[in-house]
Write a protein that holds these residues in place. Structure first.
Motif, PDB file in Angstrom:
ATOM      1  N   LYS A  29       3.627   3.105  -6.871  1.00  0.00           N
ATOM      2  CA  LYS A  29       3.550   4.055  -5.764  1.00  0.00           C
ATOM      3  C   LYS A  29       4.583   3.669  -4.704  1.00  0.00           C
ATOM      4  O   LYS A  29       4.710   2.487  -4.367  1.00  0.00           O
ATOM      5  CB  LYS A  29       2.155   4.042  -5.120  1.00  0.00           C
ATOM      6  CG  LYS A  29       0.993   4.113  -6.107  1.00  0.00           C
ATOM      7  CD  LYS A  29       0.832   5.474  -6.709  1.00  0.00           C
ATOM      8  CE  LYS A  29      -0.390   5.533  -7.617  1.00  0.00           C
ATOM      9  NZ  LYS A  29      -0.569   6.863  -8.242  1.00  0.00           N
ATOM     10  N   LEU A  31       5.856   4.350  -0.744  1.00  0.00           N
ATOM     11  CA  LEU A  31       5.477   4.905   0.550  1.00  0.00           C
ATOM     12  C   LEU A  31       6.279   6.175   0.810  1.00  0.00           C
ATOM     13  O   LEU A  31       7.497   6.172   0.626  1.00  0.00           O
ATOM     14  CB  LEU A  31       5.768   3.861   1.642  1.00  0.00           C
ATOM     15  CG  LEU A  31       5.310   4.168   3.063  1.00  0.00           C
ATOM     16  CD1 LEU A  31       3.789   4.073   3.165  1.00  0.00           C
ATOM     17  CD2 LEU A  31       5.966   3.196   4.046  1.00  0.00           C
ATOM     18  N   GLU A  67      -1.773   0.529   5.219  1.00  0.00           N
ATOM     19  CA  GLU A  67      -2.559   1.765   5.308  1.00  0.00           C
ATOM     20  C   GLU A  67      -2.479   2.552   4.000  1.00  0.00           C
ATOM     21  O   GLU A  67      -3.492   3.048   3.493  1.00  0.00           O
ATOM     22  CB  GLU A  67      -2.038   2.634   6.466  1.00  0.00           C
ATOM     23  CG  GLU A  67      -2.256   2.052   7.850  1.00  0.00           C
ATOM     24  CD  GLU A  67      -3.628   2.358   8.410  1.00  0.00           C
ATOM     25  OE1 GLU A  67      -4.491   2.842   7.644  1.00  0.00           O
ATOM     26  OE2 GLU A  67      -3.853   2.102   9.601  1.00  0.00           O
ATOM     27  N   GLU A  68      -1.266   2.639   3.439  1.00  0.00           N
ATOM     28  CA  GLU A  68      -1.111   3.381   2.183  1.00  0.00           C
ATOM     29  C   GLU A  68      -1.760   2.633   1.023  1.00  0.00           C
ATOM     30  O   GLU A  68      -2.318   3.248   0.108  1.00  0.00           O
ATOM     31  CB  GLU A  68       0.374   3.623   1.901  1.00  0.00           C
ATOM     32  CG  GLU A  68       0.647   4.577   0.763  1.00  0.00           C
ATOM     33  CD  GLU A  68       0.138   5.992   1.021  1.00  0.00           C
ATOM     34  OE1 GLU A  68      -0.172   6.694   0.034  1.00  0.00           O
ATOM     35  OE2 GLU A  68       0.031   6.394   2.208  1.00  0.00           O
ATOM     36  N   SER A  69      -1.712   1.297   1.058  1.00  0.00           N
ATOM     37  CA  SER A  69      -2.375   0.505   0.021  1.00  0.00           C
ATOM     38  C   SER A  69      -3.878   0.745   0.038  1.00  0.00           C
ATOM     39  O   SER A  69      -4.523   0.836  -1.016  1.00  0.00           O
ATOM     40  CB  SER A  69      -2.085  -0.983   0.226  1.00  0.00           C
ATOM     41  OG  SER A  69      -0.705  -1.265   0.126  1.00  0.00           O
ATOM     42  N   ASN A  71      -5.335   3.368   0.786  1.00  0.00           N
ATOM     43  CA  ASN A  71      -5.622   4.676   0.195  1.00  0.00           C
ATOM     44  C   ASN A  71      -5.834   4.595  -1.311  1.00  0.00           C
ATOM     45  O   ASN A  71      -6.365   5.529  -1.915  1.00  0.00           O
ATOM     46  CB  ASN A  71      -4.480   5.660   0.485  1.00  0.00           C
ATOM     47  CG  ASN A  71      -4.541   6.216   1.887  1.00  0.00           C
ATOM     48  OD1 ASN A  71      -5.608   6.305   2.488  1.00  0.00           O
ATOM     49  ND2 ASN A  71      -3.386   6.597   2.417  1.00  0.00           N
ATOM     50  N   GLN A  72      -5.396   3.496  -1.912  1.00  0.00           N
ATOM     51  CA  GLN A  72      -5.559   3.323  -3.363  1.00  0.00           C
ATOM     52  C   GLN A  72      -6.937   2.771  -3.719  1.00  0.00           C
ATOM     53  O   GLN A  72      -7.300   2.729  -4.897  1.00  0.00           O
ATOM     54  CB  GLN A  72      -4.477   2.374  -3.907  1.00  0.00           C
ATOM     55  CG  GLN A  72      -3.065   2.686  -3.470  1.00  0.00           C
ATOM     56  CD  GLN A  72      -2.634   4.102  -3.794  1.00  0.00           C
ATOM     57  OE1 GLN A  72      -2.876   4.608  -4.886  1.00  0.00           O
ATOM     58  NE2 GLN A  72      -1.994   4.759  -2.839  1.00  0.00           N
ATOM     59  N   LEU A 207       2.241  -0.885  -4.711  1.00  0.00           N
ATOM     60  CA  LEU A 207       2.586  -0.014  -3.592  1.00  0.00           C
ATOM     61  C   LEU A 207       3.713  -0.683  -2.821  1.00  0.00           C
ATOM     62  O   LEU A 207       3.553  -1.793  -2.309  1.00  0.00           O
ATOM     63  CB  LEU A 207       1.372   0.218  -2.688  1.00  0.00           C
ATOM     64  CG  LEU A 207       1.427   1.302  -1.599  1.00  0.00           C
ATOM     65  CD1 LEU A 207       2.293   0.916  -0.424  1.00  0.00           C
ATOM     66  CD2 LEU A 207       1.877   2.640  -2.177  1.00  0.00           C
ATOM     67  N   SER A 209       7.435   0.022  -0.160  1.00  0.00           N
ATOM     68  CA  SER A 209       8.083   0.987   0.734  1.00  0.00           C
ATOM     69  C   SER A 209       9.429   1.432   0.189  1.00  0.00           C
ATOM     70  O   SER A 209       9.949   2.471   0.588  1.00  0.00           O
ATOM     71  CB  SER A 209       8.270   0.397   2.140  1.00  0.00           C
ATOM     72  OG  SER A 209       9.490  -0.323   2.246  1.00  0.00           O
TER      73      SER A 209
END
Length: 227
Positions: A29, A31, A67-69, A71-72, A207, A209
């Motif tokens: 994934k 970012l 924050e995006e991590s 979300n997983q 994840l 960037s």
């Protein structure tokens, strides 16, 4: 093909990102890219960035990646009552998450995780590379006793070869952590490292960037002021 060639073909960065993600499979994934993220990446790569600015902007990028991590991680539906007595149908994290930082540069990401999850438990792994063979070996590992039952955010900001992460994941698996329960939270990753890690652990999520063939390997020294 260079960046000018891509421009001539009318390809956008977002198009290239999707192409990379497809090449490396669905568990890599990236970012979502915007001007703010690109500015942060640029500042961290600039050799003229001062240490205080480097740490400030690194913390900003770390927060976005964490924050995006998060979300997983798995959520479950939850209904709460508001102060006005209304019912609200929302979500909550499933219990059983923890962080593990790969010492030392991974420790830079610990505060970002704590800022998002105030009571989360964090373990540590110290991996060193042999000066002559460059083979990674584990020197120290400390985890929550029930880590085998947890989802693990493995924090390591720079992946150049992937060797350190591969060794750290091997240790987690020795402690009975399921491969599919591990999420690598990373700032900068080379395509070579992505390929190596995904080949070794295809069920694990990564994840990052940015995927770029040059990684800012000065990150740890600059962040902790040891350069």
């Amino acid at each position: 093909m260079g960046s000018s060639d891509l421009c001539d073909l009318g390809l956008k960065i977002s198009d290239l990102k999707c192409e990379v993600e497809e090449d490396f499979g669905p568990n890599l994934k990236i970012l979502p890219t915007n001007d703010q993220v690109k500015e942060l990446q640029t500042i961290l790569r600039d050799r003229n960035t001062t240490r205080s600015d480097f740490k400030f902007y690194a913390d900003r990028l770390i927060r976005l990646v964490i924050e995006e991590s998060l979300n997983q991680l798995p959520f479950y539906k939850s209904v709460v009552t508001t102060p006005t007595g209304a019912r609200y149908e929302g979500l909550k994290y499933q219990k059983g998450n923890c962080g593990v930082s790969i010492v030392r540069s991974g420790e830079a990401m610990e505060q970002g995780l704590r800022d998002c999850c105030r009571s989360i438990r964090i373990g540590k792994i110290l991996v060193e590379s042999d000066v002559d063979t460059h083979e990674a070996r584990v020197v120290y590992a400390r985890f929550p006793e029930d880590i085998a039952d947890r989802k693990v955010l493995l924090m390591y900001p720079i992946m150049s070869t992937g060797n350190t992460v591969i060794k750290a994941v091997a240790v987690l698996k020795e402690h009975n952590v399921l491969e599919e329960n591990i999420i690598v939270s990373n700032l900068f990753c080379t395509p070579f490292a992505a390929s190596s890690v995904i080949s070794a652990y295809p069920q694990m999520k990564i994840l990052t960037s940015e995927l770029h063939h040059i990684a800012p390997n000065h990150f740890g020294q600059k962040y902790f002021g040891t350069d």
